[in-house]
Motif scaffolding. Sequence first.
Motif, short mmCIF file in Angstrom:
data_model
loop_
_atom_site.label_atom_id
_atom_site.label_comp_id
_atom_site.label_asym_id
_atom_site.label_seq_id
_atom_site.Cartn_x
_atom_site.Cartn_y
_atom_site.Cartn_z
N VAL A 50 0.75 -1.24 -0.12
CA VAL A 50 -0.02 0.08 0.10
C VAL A 50 0.91 1.18 0.18
CG1 VAL A 50 -1.59 1.25 1.33
CG2 VAL A 50 -1.84 -1.35 1.29
N THR A 51 0.68 2.07 -0.91
CA THR A 51 1.44 3.53 -1.04
C THR A 51 0.36 4.42 -0.75
OG1 THR A 51 3.08 2.57 -2.67
CG2 THR A 51 3.06 4.85 -2.29
N LEU A 52 0.35 5.26 0.19
CA LEU A 52 -0.55 6.40 0.47
C LEU A 52 -0.13 7.39 -0.43
CD1 LEU A 52 -0.86 6.58 4.45
CD2 LEU A 52 -2.07 4.98 2.96
N THR A 53 -1.43 8.08 -0.78
CA THR A 53 -1.39 9.28 -1.88
C THR A 53 -2.28 10.25 -1.40
OG1 THR A 53 -3.09 8.43 -3.24
CG2 THR A 53 -1.13 7.71 -3.75
N ASP A 54 -2.07 11.50 -1.49
CA ASP A 54 -2.77 12.93 -1.25
C ASP A 54 -3.39 12.80 0.26
OD1 ASP A 54 -4.24 15.18 -1.58
OD2 ASP A 54 -5.98 14.10 -1.96
N VAL A 55 -2.16 12.52 1.12
CA VAL A 55 -2.60 12.45 2.76
C VAL A 55 -2.84 13.93 3.11
CG1 VAL A 55 -1.51 11.88 4.73
CG2 VAL A 55 -0.59 10.67 2.89
N ARG A 56 -3.96 13.84 3.98
CA ARG A 56 -4.37 15.16 4.34
C ARG A 56 -4.69 15.34 5.78
NH1 ARG A 56 -8.76 17.41 -0.45
NH2 ARG A 56 -7.15 17.07 -2.12
N ALA A 116 -5.28 13.80 14.21
CA ALA A 116 -6.58 13.73 14.59
C ALA A 116 -7.76 13.59 13.56
CB ALA A 116 -6.83 14.72 15.59
N HIS A 117 -7.24 14.03 12.26
CA HIS A 117 -8.21 14.14 11.07
C HIS A 117 -7.53 13.60 9.85
CE1 HIS A 117 -9.00 17.41 13.87
NE2 HIS A 117 -10.37 17.06 13.74
N ARG A 118 -6.62 12.59 9.84
CA ARG A 118 -5.89 12.38 8.74
C ARG A 118 -6.85 11.66 7.90
NH1 ARG A 118 -1.36 7.64 8.79
NH2 ARG A 118 0.02 8.41 6.88
N THR A 119 -6.77 11.70 6.54
CA THR A 119 -7.16 10.69 5.60
C THR A 119 -6.22 10.73 4.37
OG1 THR A 119 -8.13 12.80 4.23
CG2 THR A 119 -9.57 11.77 6.13
N ALA A 120 -6.40 9.92 3.54
CA ALA A 120 -5.56 9.73 2.37
C ALA A 120 -6.15 8.73 1.36
CB ALA A 120 -4.25 8.95 3.01
N GLY A 121 -5.65 8.78 0.03
CA GLY A 121 -6.06 7.80 -0.90
C GLY A 121 -4.90 6.78 -0.77
N ALA A 122 -4.88 5.92 -1.95
CA ALA A 122 -3.84 4.73 -1.82
C ALA A 122 -3.86 3.95 -3.20
CB ALA A 122 -4.13 3.74 -0.43
N ARG A 123 -2.58 3.52 -3.33
CA ARG A 123 -2.48 2.77 -4.53
C ARG A 123 -1.87 1.30 -3.92
NH1 ARG A 123 1.75 1.22 -8.33
NH2 ARG A 123 1.01 1.12 -10.34
N ILE A 124 -2.58 0.41 -4.24
CA ILE A 124 -2.45 -1.07 -3.81
C ILE A 124 -2.15 -2.06 -4.82
CG2 ILE A 124 -3.46 -3.02 -2.61
CD1 ILE A 124 -5.38 0.16 -2.43
N GLU A 125 -0.72 -2.83 -4.50
CA GLU A 125 -0.46 -3.91 -5.53
C GLU A 125 -0.36 -5.09 -4.69
OE1 GLU A 125 3.48 -2.70 -7.55
OE2 GLU A 125 3.27 -0.76 -6.48
N PHE A 126 -1.28 -6.10 -5.38
CA PHE A 126 -0.97 -7.30 -4.83
C PHE A 126 -0.33 -8.36 -5.45
CE2 PHE A 126 -5.53 -5.59 -4.30
CZ PHE A 126 -5.83 -5.88 -2.89
N ALA A 127 0.30 -9.05 -4.60
CA ALA A 127 1.20 -9.96 -5.09
C ALA A 127 0.85 -11.49 -4.68
CB ALA A 127 2.64 -9.41 -4.56
N PRO A 128 0.98 -12.28 -5.62
CA PRO A 128 1.38 -12.38 -7.03
C PRO A 128 0.11 -11.32 -7.90
CG PRO A 128 0.37 -14.27 -6.61
CD PRO A 128 0.72 -13.90 -5.33
N ALA A 129 0.53 -10.75 -9.05
CA ALA A 129 -0.44 -10.12 -9.73
C ALA A 129 -1.93 -10.66 -10.10
CB ALA A 129 0.30 -9.54 -10.85
N ASP A 130 -1.63 -11.89 -10.05
CA ASP A 130 -3.16 -12.93 -10.49
C ASP A 130 -3.68 -13.22 -9.22
OD1 ASP A 130 -1.32 -14.85 -9.69
OD2 ASP A 130 -1.73 -16.05 -11.33
N ALA A 131 -3.55 -12.60 -8.09
CA ALA A 131 -4.42 -13.07 -6.86
C ALA A 131 -5.74 -12.83 -6.75
CB ALA A 131 -3.57 -12.48 -5.69
N ILE A 132 -6.02 -12.10 -7.64
CA ILE A 132 -7.53 -11.62 -7.65
C ILE A 132 -8.16 -11.62 -9.05
CG2 ILE A 132 -9.21 -9.88 -6.91
CD1 ILE A 132 -7.31 -8.73 -4.98
N ASP A 133 -9.34 -12.40 -9.22
CA ASP A 133 -9.65 -12.60 -10.64
C ASP A 133 -11.02 -12.66 -10.71
OD1 ASP A 133 -9.89 -13.09 -13.27
OD2 ASP A 133 -9.63 -15.27 -13.02
N GLY A 134 -11.60 -11.46 -11.16
CA GLY A 134 -13.28 -11.28 -11.14
C GLY A 134 -13.73 -11.41 -9.92
N PRO A 135 -13.25 -10.58 -8.84
CA PRO A 135 -13.92 -10.58 -7.47
C PRO A 135 -15.29 -10.46 -7.15
CG PRO A 135 -12.61 -8.57 -7.76
CD PRO A 135 -12.36 -9.21 -8.89
N ALA A 136 -15.74 -10.78 -6.14
CA ALA A 136 -17.29 -10.13 -5.77
C ALA A 136 -16.98 -8.91 -5.09
CB ALA A 136 -17.93 -11.25 -4.67
#
Length: 617
Positions: A444-450, A454-474
Motif C-alpha cells: 500500500v502506497t498512500l497518496t494525497d495525505v491530508r 486527529a483528522h488524517r485521510t489519504a488515498g492509496a495505490r495497492i499492489e497485490f502479489a502475485p499479480a493474479d491473486a484476484i480474478d473477477g472478485p465479488a
Amino acid sequence: MDHLTVLEAAFAVRFAAGAPAKPAGGAALDQILIASGAAAVLTAVLLVLGWGHRTGRVTLLARLAEAAARGPGRGTPGWAALPTPIAMVSLLTALLGMYWDISLHISHGRDEGPLANIAHYPILIGLFGIFTAGVLAVVLPKGARPGAASVRITRDWYAPAGGVLLAGAGFYALLGFPLDDVWHRIFGQDVTLWGPTHLMLIGGAGLSLVAMMILEREGRRAGADLAQPSGWVRYVRRCMHGGGLLIGLSVFQAEYDFGVPQFRLVHQPLLIALAAGCALVAVRLWAGRGGAVFAVAFYMLVRGGVSVLVGGVIGELWAAVPLYFAEALCVEAAALLLARRPLALGAVSGVLIGTAGFGGEYAFSQIAFRLPWTPDILAEGMAMAVVGGVAGGLCGALLAEGLEGRTPRPALARGLFAGAILAVAAAVANGLIISVPPDRTATVTLTDVRGDAAHRTAGARIEFAPADAIDGPAWVTVTGWQGRGLHVAHLVKERDGVYRTSEPMPLHGDWKTLIRVHDGRTLAGVPIYMPEDPAIGAKELPAPQRFTRDLQGERTVLQRELKTDVPGWLWAACSAVVLLCTLALVLSLGWGVSRIARRLPEPAAPAAAGERAKAGT
C-alpha cells in the motif's frame, strides 16, 4: 436529530461512569443488576395480572380482551384478538431497535455498556411485548376450552397452541440477551449479526410470526359463531401477517443491507430466496390472488419506514431494502396454474424465485446495495437461490395448508419439512467454506495525505502479489468502520493486481480501516489502520507512507475483540447448544402447524368460503 444525539450522549455518560470505556467482555455488574431487576419487576407484574385474571380478582385483562374483540380483532375471541396487535406492535418496535442497534455498532463499535446503548431499549421492550402477547393468549381463556388444538396446562385450563408457541418464541428471543453477555465474557465481542446469541434474538422474534398465524387460525375457528368481518378485512389481515413473516425472515440479511457483511456474498441471494419462498407462497395460498404482491407492499412500507427512521430521522446509517417485487410476481404467475396444487406451487415458485427473482435482485443491487452483486457469484449464487427458493416455497406451502386445516400425508409432510431444513443447512454450510490463500501480500502506497493526526485521510495505490491473486472478485473495497461512521469504497482496477482508491479513506481516531477482498471462496483482509484498544490489549497499527502486509482472514481484522486463547471445542460446543435450541423452536412451530391441521380440519363456514372465493382463493 439533534435531540436524539444529545440523548444518546446522556445515556453513554450516565452508564460509562461505572464501567470501563467500551469493555470488550461482559457488562459491568451494576448494569447486570439493573437489567435483571427491571426484568424481574416486569415479569412479576405480568404474573400478577395473569394470576389475578385466572382467579377473578383482576378484571383488567378481561375488559381489554373484550374491547379488542369488538375492535381490531372482530370475529375472534378476546384471547386471540388482544395478543395479536400487541405482538405486531412489539415486533415493529423490536425491528426499529434492531436496525438502530446494528447501525450504532457499525458506526461506533462496542457499547460503553448494554444499558448505555439507547437502541437496546426498543429491542428489549419489543421482545418482552412478544413474550407478553403469548402469555396473555395462554392465561386469557377461561371456562370453555379454546378449540380442539389447545394445549392442556392444568385439569381445567387449556391454552391455544399459538399462544404457547408465541410465548416460547418471545422467551427464546429474550433469553438471547443474558446469554449474549455470558458469550462475550467467554469469547470476547463477536461484532457480527450472525453471532450465535444474536441469532437467538432475531430468530425468536422473526419466527414468532408463525405462532401468530397459528393463533389467528385458532381464534378464527373458535369465533365462528361471532359476527365476522368482511372478506376484504380478513384478506388484509392475512396479507399483513405474510408481510410480517417476510420482514422477520429478512432480518438475517441485515449485514448485507448495511454493506458490511462478514460472510460470502452468495449467502445474500440464498437468504432472499428463502424468505421470499416461505412468506410469499404461504400468503398467496392463505390470502388468495394478489396476496404475495400485497405482502411485499406491506413489507416495503414497514422495512423502508425503518430505514428512513434510522437513517433519516435518527441520523444513523442507511440500510438498503431488498425489493422482493420480482419474487412476488413469480409466485403470482405460478399460482395462475398451480393454486390448487400447493406443493407444486411451492416448488415451481422456488425455482422461479431462484432464477427470475435472482435476476431482478441482481439488477436492483446495482443501484441499491453498497456491495452490488457481480458475475463472481452468478453460477453459485443462483444455485443457492434455487435451493433457498424451493426449500422456502415448500415450507410456505406446508404452512398455508396447515393454516387452512389441510395437510399432506404425515410422512410426506415430515419428509419435505426435514428435507427443506437439511437443504438450507447444506447451502449455509457451503457459503461458510472460505479460504485465505497463503503467501499473498498487498503493498500500500498512500497518496494525497491530508489533515493532522486527529483528522488524517489519504488515498492509496495497492499492489497485490502475485499479480493474479484476484480474478473477477465479488468485491475489492476499502472499508472503514466504528469511527463514528461507515466508509465503504470500491477500489478501481488499473491493471492486473494493481488497484487504487476512489475516494479518501479515514486513518485517524477510532476508525478501523482495511482492504477487503472477496474472490470466489477467498474472504481476506489487509489492515491499513487500527487504533489502540486498551480493553483488549491491542496496540495501534499505524498507516505509514508505504507498507507491505499479508492477506489474512477477515475475521481476525473485523473482530479483533475476539479472544484467541479459548479452546475451539468450547466455541463449537456452545454454538451447538444454540443450534439445537433453534432447531427445537423451528420443530415446535412445525408441530403447531401440524397440530391445527389435524385438530381443526373442518372446512370454513359457507359464508366465509364464499368471501374467500371472492378474494381470489
